[in-house]
Scaffold this active site. Sequence first.
Site, mmCIF file in Angstrom:
data_model
loop_
_atom_site.group_PDB
_atom_site.id
_atom_site.type_symbol
_atom_site.label_atom_id
_atom_site.label_comp_id
_atom_site.label_asym_id
_atom_site.label_seq_id
_atom_site.Cartn_x
_atom_site.Cartn_y
_atom_site.Cartn_z
ATOM 1 C CB SER A 285 -0.890 0.000 1.250
ATOM 2 O OG SER A 285 -1.526 1.255 1.398
ATOM 3 C CE1 TYR B 9 -7.224 4.223 -2.351
ATOM 4 C CE2 TYR B 9 -5.177 4.531 -1.152
ATOM 5 C CZ TYR B 9 -6.404 3.923 -1.281
ATOM 6 O OH TYR B 9 -6.808 3.007 -0.354
ATOM 7 C CB THR C 182 -7.367 1.641 -4.805
ATOM 8 O OG1 THR C 182 -6.415 0.660 -4.401
ATOM 9 C CG2 THR C 182 -8.658 1.447 -4.030
ATOM 10 C CE LYS D 224 -7.132 -3.628 -3.092
ATOM 11 N NZ LYS D 224 -7.990 -2.799 -2.238
ATOM 12 C CG HIS E 159 -11.476 -0.639 0.033
ATOM 13 N ND1 HIS E 159 -10.811 0.047 -0.955
ATOM 14 C CD2 HIS E 159 -10.797 -0.341 1.181
ATOM 15 C CE1 HIS E 159 -9.803 0.740 -0.422
ATOM 16 N NE2 HIS E 159 -9.780 0.502 0.869
#
Length: 268
Positions: A8, A32, A58, A134, A159
């Site tokens: 992440s 992101y 994402t 994602k 998520h």
Amino acid sequence: MGACMAVSTFSNSSAEDIMAASPHGLKWFQMYFMPNKVFTQHLIQKVERAGYKALVVTVDLPIVGKRYSDIRNKFQLPSHVTVPNLLALKDGSEQDSAKDGRNYGMGGSPQDPAFSWKDIDWLSSITKLPIILKGILTAEDAGIALDHPGVKGILVSNHGGRQLDGVPATIEALPEIVRAVGDKLEVYLDGGVRTGTDALKALALGARAVFLGRPVIWGLTFNGEEGVRQVMKILRDELDLAMALSGCCSLGDIQPTLVVREDAYSKL
Ligand SMILES: Cc1cc2nc3c(=O)[nH]c(=O)nc-3n(C[C@H](O)[C@H](O)[C@H](O)COP(=O)(O)O)c2cc1C
């Protein structure tokens, strides 16, 4: 363990430190689309240099969902926990992103809420890394993804059910997405994979791989690195057993016919 790890942006160790600690395993970088494009581009260059092999973008968090358990638990990151991937890039606006990172889960959004398909094209134009989306949950979105050449894969995800109550379970959404993309994109799944049979079902319904979220964290909490190893081993052993007991000698033998929905049976 030979597993792929999607690191992440908000990890509490930097992308470089994680790579240094684990130089051999396949690693992807989750990100992101953040409001600051200069920052986003720096971050991508940094993870390319570090050796990450794909960008997992994402798409299900234009804003952060209302996480009642975080509110009830008064969840806050302890002050010594930082977000080095964001802190390392020095410019005022990036510091703001870092603050968002600290608040992530408490209402702060790391993502530009106006993020759209054209931004996926922009991302593809600045990197050679394959892009994996994602958070796709419908055949319709999977179909649109096919029109964006930088996109090489779809991670069917909700998520972990942390964004919006009432969305389908990923295992329910998987078949229509697999049908929509055929063999043009690789499809993966996360969300609720807790046993080897869960993994087997996802593979049977067309996922190329499954990812784990919370089970890894539970293993870590229970017994650090060794705990994560145990979690992975339990799941691997269970998958192995489930394959053997359903007559599958190899991953290629796992067919959709292994999964029969409950509503196929009469309810007496
Ligand atoms: C504590 C926690 C933090 C997460 N952080 C991120 C994140 O930074 N980026 C992201 O794309 N997904 C994040 N997720 C969602 C996971 O990537 C994943 O989609 C989900 O946890 C999978 O479901 P599972 O936990 O049931 O296996 C997070 C989930 C949890 C539980």
